[in-house]
Design a protein around this motif. Structure first.
Motif, mmCIF file in Angstrom:
data_model
loop_
_atom_site.group_PDB
_atom_site.id
_atom_site.type_symbol
_atom_site.label_atom_id
_atom_site.label_comp_id
_atom_site.label_asym_id
_atom_site.label_seq_id
_atom_site.Cartn_x
_atom_site.Cartn_y
_atom_site.Cartn_z
ATOM 1 N N ASP A 61 0.789 -1.232 0.000
ATOM 2 C CA ASP A 61 0.000 0.000 0.000
ATOM 3 C C ASP A 61 0.821 1.281 0.000
ATOM 4 N N PHE A 62 2.101 1.217 -0.346
ATOM 5 C CA PHE A 62 2.905 2.431 -0.473
ATOM 6 C C PHE A 62 2.775 3.012 -1.875
ATOM 7 N N ILE A 63 2.750 4.333 -1.947
ATOM 8 C CA ILE A 63 2.838 5.023 -3.226
ATOM 9 C C ILE A 63 4.042 5.957 -3.179
ATOM 10 N N GLN A 64 4.598 6.289 -4.330
ATOM 11 C CA GLN A 64 5.732 7.206 -4.409
ATOM 12 C C GLN A 64 5.196 8.598 -4.704
ATOM 13 N N ARG A 65 5.621 9.581 -3.894
ATOM 14 C CA ARG A 65 5.087 10.936 -4.030
ATOM 15 C C ARG A 65 6.221 11.933 -4.220
ATOM 16 N N PRO A 66 5.990 12.973 -5.032
ATOM 17 C CA PRO A 66 7.006 14.022 -5.176
ATOM 18 C C PRO A 66 7.106 14.848 -3.905
ATOM 19 N N ARG A 67 8.326 15.249 -3.552
ATOM 20 C CA ARG A 67 8.545 16.064 -2.367
ATOM 21 C C ARG A 67 8.603 17.531 -2.774
ATOM 22 N N MET A 68 7.771 18.363 -2.124
ATOM 23 C CA MET A 68 7.840 19.794 -2.354
ATOM 24 C C MET A 68 7.324 20.525 -1.128
ATOM 25 N N SER A 69 8.122 21.415 -0.592
ATOM 26 C CA SER A 69 7.676 22.287 0.488
ATOM 27 C C SER A 69 8.357 23.635 0.304
ATOM 28 N N ARG A 70 7.624 24.689 0.599
ATOM 29 C CA ARG A 70 8.157 26.036 0.420
ATOM 30 C C ARG A 70 7.830 26.899 1.633
ATOM 31 N N ILE A 71 8.516 28.040 1.672
ATOM 32 C CA ILE A 71 8.285 29.051 2.695
ATOM 33 C C ILE A 71 7.489 30.196 2.066
ATOM 34 N N LEU A 113 -5.005 23.753 -4.844
ATOM 35 C CA LEU A 113 -4.630 25.122 -4.503
ATOM 36 C C LEU A 113 -3.161 25.393 -4.733
ATOM 37 N N PHE A 114 -2.318 24.429 -4.409
ATOM 38 C CA PHE A 114 -0.879 24.562 -4.602
ATOM 39 C C PHE A 114 -0.283 23.159 -4.625
ATOM 40 N N PRO A 115 0.888 22.999 -5.252
ATOM 41 C CA PRO A 115 1.441 21.651 -5.431
ATOM 42 C C PRO A 115 2.201 21.116 -4.224
ATOM 43 N N ASP A 116 2.487 21.953 -3.235
ATOM 44 C CA ASP A 116 3.330 21.568 -2.107
ATOM 45 C C ASP A 116 2.667 20.509 -1.237
ATOM 46 N N ASN A 117 3.500 19.680 -0.599
ATOM 47 C CA ASN A 117 2.996 18.836 0.490
ATOM 48 C C ASN A 117 2.582 19.724 1.656
ATOM 49 N N TRP A 118 3.435 20.711 1.923
ATOM 50 C CA TRP A 118 3.063 21.720 2.912
ATOM 51 C C TRP A 118 3.807 23.013 2.636
#
Length: 538
Positions: A91-101, A328-333
Motif C-alpha cells: 500500500d505504499f505510493i511514491q510521491r514528489p517532495r515539495m515544500s516552500r516558505i 490550490l498549490f502543489p506543495d505537500n506543505w
C-alpha cells in the motif's frame, strides 16, 4: 484482543504478560509487533479511544483523511525500511517532495536555495543579507548557547531574522535566545548559505545543472514513499498483526500508575473513560508516554521527579478545510513565516495522497496552529477556529471564503518536546536514575525520551529495546539513535544496513549549569560500563 469498537475483551480484568507497553504510537506498536514475532506476550494501553499511531495517526472525517503533522516515509536505516515493507507490503505510493516558505507574498524553496532567496528579496535586502552573512563568518559568536546564536553564526543576523526567527517563535511560543542550540544542530545542520550561493552563481553560468538545495555534500530526497490512505494505515496494520498474534491492545485506557512489584517486574494500572480500571502485570515495561507523565505516575516516586516536572511540551491543532477547488498549490506543505497570520504551516492532503481526498473537485488543506494546551487558541471553539482559518487563507491569497464548504478541528497534545536551556540536564538526571534503579523499564520514542525524533528514529529506539529485552541485557544503547544530529531528509533510503553499532552511553553536555543532583546523575551515568557488543546473527 481488540474488537471492532476499539474496546478490549480484557476490560476490567487483570492481565499477565511478558511486556506491558504504554502508548500505541510508532514506538509502542513497533515494540509490540516485534515482541510478538519473537514469541513474547504483550499488552498495550492507548489513551485514544479510536485511533492508533499517536501523532502519526490518520484522522477520518466525512470520508476525508488528515495526516497529523505530515509524515514522509523515508529512513536511512534499511532495518526500518524493511520493517515498513513487512508491515504494509502493498500500500505504499511514491510521491514528489515539495515544500516552500511563504514570506511577504512570495514563495521560497525549503530548504533555502540561497540564489533564489536573494533574488526574491531584492537588491538592497539581498545586499544586507550578504553583508550580515560575511560578518557572521568573520566574527562568529564564540559562545553558542541558544538557537539564535547557532543560526546567526550559520546564516547571519539578517537571514536569521527573515527565515528563522518568526517561524521558530511561532512554532515554539518562546524566544529563540532561550531555546537550546541542540534544536538548530539537529534540524538544520548541513545547510550552508555559502555553498548554496556559490552553487547559484555556477548555475547562472551554466556550470552546474544539479538542484541547488543548499546542502554541502548531501542530496535532498525529491520523492518519498507514503501509505495511500495516510500514515495511520501503517499503524492500523501493525495493530492488526499484534492482535492476530495474540497480543492485547486496550484502547481508551490512560496510565494511572506504573508500580515496581519488588521483584524486578511491574504492575500497570490503567483507567477507562467510564471510570473502570484494568491491571497489567509484566516482567518488563516499555513507556512511550511523556517523561514528565511517567515520572509523576511511577511508584515509588523517582528522586528526579522534580527535574522531570520541568520538562515542557508544545501542542498544536489542525484546522482541516474543504475548499471548492481542484487544487490550490502543489506543495505537500507550506511554512508560513508571515507575521500577519497565526497559522504556522499549511498541509495539502491531496499532495500527500490523492486517495485521502475523495472528491476531485474539492481541495482539502490543514492549517496548523502551534499553541499550549489551555491557551486562547487551544480553548477556542471549533467554529471560531474554522472561521479563523478561513480568514487567514484569504489574507494569504490562497483561497476565498466563498470557496470554503466545511471544516473540522483536530487537537494534538504534547506534539513536540521543548528544547529549553534546562532540558538536557533534566533528561540526563531522570535517565540515569531510572536506568540504574529499574533495568526492566524502557523509555522509547519521541516523548518517551523527550527527544525530537522522526518516526523512523522512534521505531529504531523500539527495535533496539526489543533486542535488549530478548537478550536480558542492555546490549544496545538506544540513546545513540539520532545522536549524529544531521539533516534528516538528506542522503539515500536505506544507507545504513542493519542495526546501528553499539556505543558507550553518552548524553550531550547540558546547556547551563546543572544542579548538584543533576551533576551527580550525569557522573553516575558516564560510569556505566560499555555495553556488550551484540553477537552476529547466524
Amino acid at each position: 484482543m481488540v474488537n471492532g469498537s476499539g474496546a478490549s475483551a480484557h476490560d476490567g480484568q487483570d492481565i499477565d504478560v511478558d511486556v506491558a507497553i504504554i502508548g500505541a504510537g510508532p514506538a509502542g506498536l513497533t515494540a509490540g509487533y516485534l515482541l510478538t514475532k519473537r514469541g513474547l506476550s504483550v499488552a498495550i494501553i492507548e489513551q485514544d479511544p479510536r485511533y492508533v499511531g499517536g501523532i502519526s495517526r490518520t484522522v477520518e472525517h466525512e470520508g476525508y483523511r488528515f495526516d497529523i503533522g505530515g509524515h514522509r516515509f523515508f529512513s536511512k536505516s534499511q532495518a526500518v525500511v524493511d520493517l515498513w515493507n513487512e508491515i504494509l507490503p502493498d500500500d505504499f505510493i511514491q510521491r514528489p517532495r515539495m515544500s516552500r516558505i511563504y514570506y511577504e507574498g512570495k514563495f521560497y524553496s525549503y530548504p533555502l536555495r540561497a540564489f533564489e532567496a536573494l533574488f526574491n528579496l531584492g537588491v538592497i535586502r539581498s545586499g544586507l543579507c550578504m553583508a550580515s552573512y560575511v560578518k557572521a563568518k568573520a566574527f562568529p559568536k564564540k559562545t553558542v548557547r541558544s538557537f539564535e546564536d547557532w543560526t546567526i553564526n550559520q546564516f547571519g543576523q539578517k537571514l536569521y531574522s527573515i527565515f528563522f526567527k518568526t517561524y521558530t517563535e511561532k512554532v515554539w511560543g518562546m524566544p529563540c535566545d532561550t531555546m537550546s542550540a541542540d534544536w538548530a544542530a539537529q534540524r538544520i545542520k548541513g545547510l550552508s548559505l555559502g555553498a548554496a550561493v556559490l552553487d547559484g552563481f555556477k548555475r547562472s553560468l551554466g556550470l552546474n545543472k544539479k538542484p541547488n538545495d543548499g546542502m554541502q555534500t548531501k542530496t535532498l530526497l525529491e520523492t518519498f514513499r507514503y501509505p495511500r490512505l495516510g500514515p495511520g494505515m501503517m499503524w492500523e496494520a501493525a495493530r492488526d498483526k499484534i492482535t492476530a498474534a495474540g497480543g492485547t491492545i486496550l484502547m481508551g485506557h490512560a496510565m494511572k500508575q506504573l508500580a515496581a512489584d519488588g521483584q524486578g517486574g511491574w504492575r500497570l494500572s490503567a483507567t477507562r473513560a467510564d471510570g473502570g480500571e484494568s491491571v497489567i502485570r509484566a516482567r518488563h515495561a516499555i513507556s512511550s508516554a511523556p517523561m514528565r507523565e511517567l515520572a509523576s505516575r511511577l511508584h515509588p516516586l523517582p528522586k528526579t521527579s522534580i527535574e522531570a516536572s520541568d520538562l515542557k511540551y508544545r501542542d498544536f491543532l489542525t484546522v482541516a478545510l474543504k475548499i471548492r477547488s481542484e487544487d490550490l498549490f502543489p506543495d505537500n506543505w507550506i511554512y508560513i513565516h508571515d507575521s500577519k497570520v497565526k497559522v504556522g504551516r499549511i498541509q495539502n492532503f491531496r499532495s500527500w495522497s490523492p486517495e485521502m481526498v475523495p472528491d476531485e473537485s474539492v481541495a482539502c488543506v490543514g492549517l496548523e496552529y502551534f499553541c499550549f494546551e489551555g491557551d486562547d487558541l487551544w480553548a477556542a471553539s471549533d467554529e471560531d477556529l474554522v472561521a479563523l482559518a478561513t480568514r487567514e487563507m484569504e489574507i494569504l491569497g490562497l483561497a476565498r471564503p466563498d470557496q470554503v464548504i466545511g471544516g473540522v478541528v483536530v487537537r494534538q497534545e504534547k506534539a513536540y518536546p521543548v528544547y529549553d536551556d534546562a532540558y538536557a540536564a533534566n533528561v540526563a538526571a531522570m535517565r540515569a536514575e531510572l536506568e540504574s534503579t529499574h533495568p526492566t523499564l524502557h523509555m522509547v520514542g519521541r516523548n518517551g525520551m523527550h527527544r525530537y525524533n522522526n518516526q523512523d528514529h522512534a521505531m529504531m529506539t523500539a527495535m533496539l529495546t526489543v533486542e535488549n529485552i530478548v537478550a536480558q541485557a542492555r546490549v544496545y544503547d538506544i540513546w545513540c539513535v539520532n545522536e549524529d544530529a544531521e539533516y534528516h531528509e538528506a542522503g539515500s533510503e536505506g544507507d545504513a544496513a542493519g542495526l546501528p553499532e553499539t556505543r558507550a552511553p553518552h548524553i550531550a553536555p547540558p546547556h547551563g549549569t546543572p544542579s548538584a543532583d543533576q551533576a551527580a546523575a550525569l557522573a553516575s551515568l558516564r560510569a556505566v560500563p560499555t555495553p556488550i557488543k551484540p553477537a552476529k546473527a547466524a
